[in-house]
Design a protein around this motif. Structure first.
Motif, PDB file in Angstrom:
ATOM      1  N   PHE A  96       3.738   1.606  -5.213  1.00  0.00           N
ATOM      2  CA  PHE A  96       2.617   0.554  -4.687  1.00  0.00           C
ATOM      3  C   PHE A  96       2.117   1.160  -3.418  1.00  0.00           C
ATOM      4  O   PHE A  96       0.922   1.099  -3.271  1.00  0.00           O
ATOM      5  N   ARG A  97       2.870   1.498  -2.473  1.00  0.00           N
ATOM      6  CA  ARG A  97       2.494   2.239  -1.199  1.00  0.00           C
ATOM      7  C   ARG A  97       2.935   3.718  -1.114  1.00  0.00           C
ATOM      8  O   ARG A  97       4.363   3.764  -0.856  1.00  0.00           O
ATOM      9  N   SER A  98       2.099   4.570  -1.554  1.00  0.00           N
ATOM     10  CA  SER A  98       2.607   5.897  -1.535  1.00  0.00           C
ATOM     11  C   SER A  98       1.579   6.589  -0.469  1.00  0.00           C
ATOM     12  O   SER A  98       0.794   6.262  -0.093  1.00  0.00           O
TER      13      SER A  98
ATOM     14  N   GLU B  99       0.562   9.841  -1.349  1.00  0.00           N
ATOM     15  CA  GLU B  99      -0.547  10.367  -2.095  1.00  0.00           C
ATOM     16  C   GLU B  99      -0.679   9.787  -3.327  1.00  0.00           C
ATOM     17  O   GLU B  99       0.146   9.371  -4.057  1.00  0.00           O
ATOM     18  N   PHE B 100      -2.088   9.099  -3.358  1.00  0.00           N
ATOM     19  CA  PHE B 100      -2.420   8.211  -4.727  1.00  0.00           C
ATOM     20  C   PHE B 100      -3.576   8.365  -4.982  1.00  0.00           C
ATOM     21  O   PHE B 100      -4.394   9.069  -4.439  1.00  0.00           O
ATOM     22  N   GLU B 101      -4.021   7.770  -6.330  1.00  0.00           N
ATOM     23  CA  GLU B 101      -5.365   7.922  -6.735  1.00  0.00           C
ATOM     24  C   GLU B 101      -6.371   6.485  -6.439  1.00  0.00           C
ATOM     25  O   GLU B 101      -5.610   5.409  -6.736  1.00  0.00           O
ATOM     26  N   GLN B 102      -7.511   6.822  -6.076  1.00  0.00           N
ATOM     27  CA  GLN B 102      -8.466   5.454  -6.001  1.00  0.00           C
ATOM     28  C   GLN B 102      -9.399   5.614  -6.973  1.00  0.00           C
ATOM     29  O   GLN B 102      -9.885   6.767  -7.852  1.00  0.00           O
ATOM     30  N   MET B 103      -9.958   4.462  -7.585  1.00  0.00           N
ATOM     31  CA  MET B 103     -11.145   4.378  -8.451  1.00  0.00           C
ATOM     32  C   MET B 103     -12.068   3.426  -7.454  1.00  0.00           C
ATOM     33  O   MET B 103     -11.886   2.262  -7.629  1.00  0.00           O
TER      34      MET B 103
ATOM     35  N   GLY C  57       0.526  -9.123  -4.091  1.00  0.00           N
ATOM     36  CA  GLY C  57       0.095  -7.849  -3.539  1.00  0.00           C
ATOM     37  C   GLY C  57      -1.309  -7.241  -3.687  1.00  0.00           C
ATOM     38  O   GLY C  57      -1.552  -7.620  -4.901  1.00  0.00           O
ATOM     39  N   GLU C  58      -1.730  -6.592  -2.860  1.00  0.00           N
ATOM     40  CA  GLU C  58      -3.156  -6.069  -3.156  1.00  0.00           C
ATOM     41  C   GLU C  58      -3.323  -5.017  -4.299  1.00  0.00           C
ATOM     42  O   GLU C  58      -2.610  -4.056  -4.225  1.00  0.00           O
ATOM     43  N   LEU C  59      -4.127  -5.405  -5.185  1.00  0.00           N
ATOM     44  CA  LEU C  59      -4.129  -4.324  -6.375  1.00  0.00           C
ATOM     45  C   LEU C  59      -5.891  -3.815  -6.068  1.00  0.00           C
ATOM     46  O   LEU C  59      -5.866  -2.539  -6.516  1.00  0.00           O
ATOM     47  N   GLU C  60      -6.779  -4.447  -5.702  1.00  0.00           N
ATOM     48  CA  GLU C  60      -8.061  -3.888  -5.582  1.00  0.00           C
ATOM     49  C   GLU C  60      -8.684  -4.859  -4.499  1.00  0.00           C
ATOM     50  O   GLU C  60      -8.572  -5.858  -4.499  1.00  0.00           O
ATOM     51  N   GLY C  61      -9.463  -4.106  -3.640  1.00  0.00           N
ATOM     52  CA  GLY C  61     -10.482  -4.791  -2.916  1.00  0.00           C
ATOM     53  C   GLY C  61     -11.919  -4.831  -3.092  1.00  0.00           C
ATOM     54  O   GLY C  61     -12.191  -3.898  -3.516  1.00  0.00           O
ATOM     55  N   VAL C  62     -12.401  -5.870  -3.111  1.00  0.00           N
ATOM     56  CA  VAL C  62     -13.917  -6.073  -3.341  1.00  0.00           C
ATOM     57  C   VAL C  62     -14.714  -6.504  -2.070  1.00  0.00           C
ATOM     58  O   VAL C  62     -14.432  -7.500  -1.642  1.00  0.00           O
TER      59      VAL C  62
ATOM     60  N   SER D 127     -13.039  -1.380  -4.633  1.00  0.00           N
ATOM     61  CA  SER D 127     -12.158  -0.263  -4.412  1.00  0.00           C
ATOM     62  C   SER D 127     -10.604  -0.541  -5.090  1.00  0.00           C
ATOM     63  O   SER D 127     -10.023  -1.530  -4.487  1.00  0.00           O
ATOM     64  N   ALA D 128     -10.372   0.295  -6.172  1.00  0.00           N
ATOM     65  CA  ALA D 128      -9.099  -0.069  -6.824  1.00  0.00           C
ATOM     66  C   ALA D 128      -8.276   1.233  -6.614  1.00  0.00           C
ATOM     67  O   ALA D 128      -8.715   2.385  -6.473  1.00  0.00           O
ATOM     68  N   GLY D 129      -6.965   1.017  -6.636  1.00  0.00           N
ATOM     69  CA  GLY D 129      -5.840   2.181  -6.672  1.00  0.00           C
ATOM     70  C   GLY D 129      -5.318   2.098  -8.154  1.00  0.00           C
ATOM     71  O   GLY D 129      -4.864   1.289  -8.860  1.00  0.00           O
ATOM     72  N   ALA D 130      -5.424   3.514  -8.577  1.00  0.00           N
ATOM     73  CA  ALA D 130      -5.071   3.893 -10.166  1.00  0.00           C
ATOM     74  C   ALA D 130      -3.545   3.556 -10.186  1.00  0.00           C
ATOM     75  O   ALA D 130      -3.023   3.144 -11.294  1.00  0.00           O
TER      76      ALA D 130
HETATM   77  P1  ATP Z   1      -2.896  -2.177   2.128  1.00  0.00           P
HETATM   78  O1  ATP Z   1      -3.251  -3.265   2.696  1.00  0.00           O
HETATM   79  O2  ATP Z   1      -2.136  -2.453   0.850  1.00  0.00           O
HETATM   80  O3  ATP Z   1      -2.397  -1.160   2.826  1.00  0.00           O
HETATM   81  P2  ATP Z   1      -5.552  -1.398   2.014  1.00  0.00           P
HETATM   82  O4  ATP Z   1      -6.456  -2.790   2.288  1.00  0.00           O
HETATM   83  O5  ATP Z   1      -5.426  -0.514   3.108  1.00  0.00           O
HETATM   84  O6  ATP Z   1      -4.328  -1.689   1.387  1.00  0.00           O
HETATM   85  P3  ATP Z   1      -7.847  -0.271   0.888  1.00  0.00           P
HETATM   86  O7  ATP Z   1      -8.043   0.762   2.010  1.00  0.00           O
HETATM   87  O8  ATP Z   1      -8.845  -1.239   0.625  1.00  0.00           O
HETATM   88  O9  ATP Z   1      -6.401  -0.643   1.062  1.00  0.00           O
HETATM   89  O10 ATP Z   1      -7.803   0.775  -0.502  1.00  0.00           O
HETATM   90  C1  ATP Z   1      -8.231   0.411  -1.586  1.00  0.00           C
HETATM   91  C2  ATP Z   1      -7.125   0.400  -2.802  1.00  0.00           C
HETATM   92  O11 ATP Z   1      -6.595   1.723  -2.599  1.00  0.00           O
HETATM   93  C3  ATP Z   1      -5.957  -0.547  -2.643  1.00  0.00           C
HETATM   94  O12 ATP Z   1      -6.577  -1.834  -3.097  1.00  0.00           O
HETATM   95  C4  ATP Z   1      -4.909   0.072  -3.398  1.00  0.00           C
HETATM   96  O13 ATP Z   1      -4.985  -0.321  -4.877  1.00  0.00           O
HETATM   97  C5  ATP Z   1      -5.126   1.348  -3.126  1.00  0.00           C
HETATM   98  N1  ATP Z   1      -4.359   1.809  -1.994  1.00  0.00           N
HETATM   99  C6  ATP Z   1      -4.478   1.864  -0.813  1.00  0.00           C
HETATM  100  N2  ATP Z   1      -3.447   2.617  -0.110  1.00  0.00           N
HETATM  101  C7  ATP Z   1      -2.655   2.894  -1.072  1.00  0.00           C
HETATM  102  C8  ATP Z   1      -1.343   3.396  -0.950  1.00  0.00           C
HETATM  103  N3  ATP Z   1      -0.855   3.650   0.053  1.00  0.00           N
HETATM  104  N4  ATP Z   1      -0.738   3.721  -2.373  1.00  0.00           N
HETATM  105  C9  ATP Z   1      -1.182   3.354  -3.228  1.00  0.00           C
HETATM  106  N5  ATP Z   1      -2.462   2.840  -3.253  1.00  0.00           N
HETATM  107  C10 ATP Z   1      -3.054   2.318  -2.216  1.00  0.00           C
END
Ligand code: ATP
Length: 524
Positions: free
Chosen positions: A251-253, A255-259, A328-333, A394-397
């Motif tokens: 969930f929170r790493s 190094e991760f991938e975004q879409m 928990g946040e999956l994607e932010g629009v 902005s989604a997280g893969a």
């Molecule tokens: P959070 O509040 O959970 O730290 P964020 O609001 O900082 O997230 P954004 O910057 O909006 O996240 O990033 C867009 C998306 O990227 C998030 O909705 C999530 O799916 C993904 N993401 C962000 N940070 C991480 C992370 N550390 N590990 C995995 N996925 C992430």
């Protein structure tokens, strides 16, 4: 963390490791915190999710193009975007244990009388065990017994404790008070150097989001394609954040991938597009099998919005590691207005009295200059030049992969092997398995050509070992939606059985129809 939820998450993590979905990075050396590897099944699952996103958001639309930018960009990009100054979390260090915590995730439990000599015991808010430890330590100190009565003791966020009182706080993993440092800003960007000389001039950053690559290429895309506003640019790829407390599996790493999509439109139409993308992205998850009662859309309140945002919604999922009822946040629009393009044109912007103005130093000089390039758009139909507004889904893969794994995880005690993964066929790592009931009597000779024909189109497995029950169970755990079995009857009438993963029901179809049957199942 509720116990049941905790158990479910532990079982999911165990299955992911055992079946090769997700491993700890560098596991043979004890792992590295915040980094995860995808195994043979996990890599297929994540690829399928990314491909579904790319297909549905880019290929299936006329108003979207793709982009693939570098991870290391000109360092000025991050100064202008605000990440260099603002992309930080408050953290506290424990001098005794050397542990580091995100300040906003810590609470303290304290005596209400608050005489000034009382101790406060800090704990990690979302961690029930950490809280129980803190309560136990407080009870011991005050010579009482847990659970602590509410009228006597209460919980407060650490950030609300005045700095002068930190000497009374006992860290979550410490025994004596006064070892926690006061909260300070910690920038989440990973730093590196380009070239041989490691000095300030050569400092660069690993991107903390893919979005900025899109903004700085906006003009290139407009100039090199015939696409007209409104349109979007999509990109997926790795992002890096030096999270203070990476946790909760993938969930929170760090190094991760975004879409990510940046959708550019006329300011007058931006609210409509914001609503469109919010709903479209939610529906995408539903269509791929995320149950709507564990999925929700949460519109941010005014106080939660970034200074430039006219509206933001989070698509959230009730991950099982969270307490009952939490999401928990999956994607932010986000509706980002013209903030990003204007910043890269004019220089870093700041908000003043609700308006975006150039961020200047004490001498009135821009703190970080923009590119000076014209990032406006001329609308030939409206005969108008303007800075487009942007809506950003902005989604997280990895978070999506985790949500699909959690949603798919099912325990059916009536089965000999109770754990199964009910993935939507479109994202299932293996689409089908082909089995000869026994590895003799000429059955493999019939099964193998069926397998080869299917394998030419999809990832399909062939298995002739072990009992048929064990083979079905293995496929259930991998989330394979269909198993085709060749048995004695196949030799007589040319039919095979198809077993449905979710119901366990079997039907017979002609062996020539396997590919058609599978194609229909995947497209359902
Ligand atoms: P959070 O509040 O959970 O730290 P964020 O609001 O900082 O997230 P954004 O910057 O909006 O996240 O990033 C867009 C998306 O990227 C998030 O909705 C999530 O799916 C993904 N993401 C962000 N940070 C991480 C992370 N550390 N590990 C995995 N996925 C992430």
């Amino acid at each position: 963390m509720a116990t049941v939820a905790n158990n479910t998450m532990d079982r999911i993590v165990a299955l992911c490791r055992r079946r090769g979905f997700i491993f700890q990075s560098s596991e043979i050396y004890g792992g590295i915190n915040g980094f995860w590897d995808y195994g043979p099944l996990g890599v297929e699952l994540k690829r399928n999710i990314k491909e579904a996103w790319w297909h549905d958001m880019v290929h299936a639309r006329d108003d979207m193009v793709g982009l693939d930018c570098t991870i290391i960009m000109h360092p000025h990009v991050w100064k202008v975007s605000g990440h260099y100054d603002l992309f930080s979390d408050k953290m506290v260090d424990c001098k005794a244990t050397k542990n580091r915590y995100r300040a906003d995730q810590l609470c303290v439990v304290k005596n209400r009388t608050d005489s000034g000599t009382n101790r406060m015991y800090a704990f990690v808010e979302s961690d029930d065990e950490s809280r129980a430890r803190a309560e136990k330590k407080l009870a011991k100190h005050e010579k009482t017994k847990p659970p602590l009565p509410d009228e006597q003791y209460h919980v407060k966020p650490l950030l609300e404790i005045p700095g002068g009182e930190f000497h009374r706080v006992v860290g979550p993993d410490a025994d004596e008070p006064g070892t926690l440092t006061e909260p300070r800003d910690f920038n989440l960007m990973f730093e590196t150097y380009t070239g041989a000389v490691r000095d300030e001039d050569n400092k660069a950053f690993l991107r903390p989001e893919t979005a900025q690559g899109i903004f700085v290429n906006f003009k290139n895309v407009c100039d090199s394609t015939r696409i007209k506003l409104p349109f979007g640019i999509a990109q997926m790829g790795k992002s890096f954040r030096n999270e203070i407390t990476p946790r909760n599996f993938i969930f929170r790493s760090r190094e991760f991938e975004q879409m990510e999509i940046e959708f550019f439109c006329h300011p007058d139409e931006s609210n409509r597009w914001y609503e469109y993308w919010r709903d479209r992205r939610l529906q995408w998850y539903v269509d791929l099998g995320l149950a709507s009662d564990r999925l929700r859309l949460r519109e941010h309140g005014k106080e939660e919005l970034s200074h430039y945002s006219c509206g933001t919604s989070d698509i959230e999922y009730a991950y099982p590691f969270l307490a009952e009822g939490d999401f928990g946040e999956l994607e932010g629009v986000a509706h980002r207005g013209d903030f990003d393009l204007r910043s890269h044109m004019e220089g870093k912007l700041a908000s003043q009295d609700g308006k975006l103005v150039l961020d200047v130093d004490a001498n009135g000089k821009p703190r970080y200059k923009g590119s000076g390039k014209d990032l406006t758009y001329f609308d030939t139909e409206r005969k108008e030049r303007f800075v487009p507004h942007v809506v950003e889904p902005s989604a997280g893969a990895d978070r999506a992969t985790l949500a699909f794994i959690c949603e798919a995880y099912t325990v059916d005690e009536s089965r000999p092997s109770p754990e199964l993964m009910k993935f939507h066929p479109r994202i299932a790592p293996i689409k089908a398995a082909v089995f000869p009931l026994v590895a003799k009597d000429g059955l493999p000779d019939i099964a193998e050509p069926i397998y080869r024909a299917l394998r030419a189109r999809w990832p399909v497995q062939y298995d002739a070992k072990q009992s048929i029950g064990k083979r079905y169970a293995r496929m259930d755990e991998a989330g394979t939606p269909y198993c085709f079995t060749v048995d004695g009857q196949t030799k007589e009438d040319g039919t095979v059985t198809v077993r449905d993963r979710d119901t366990g029901r079997q039907e017979r179809i002609d062996k020539s129809r396997c590919a058609e049957y599978l194609a229909e199942g995947i497209d359902r």
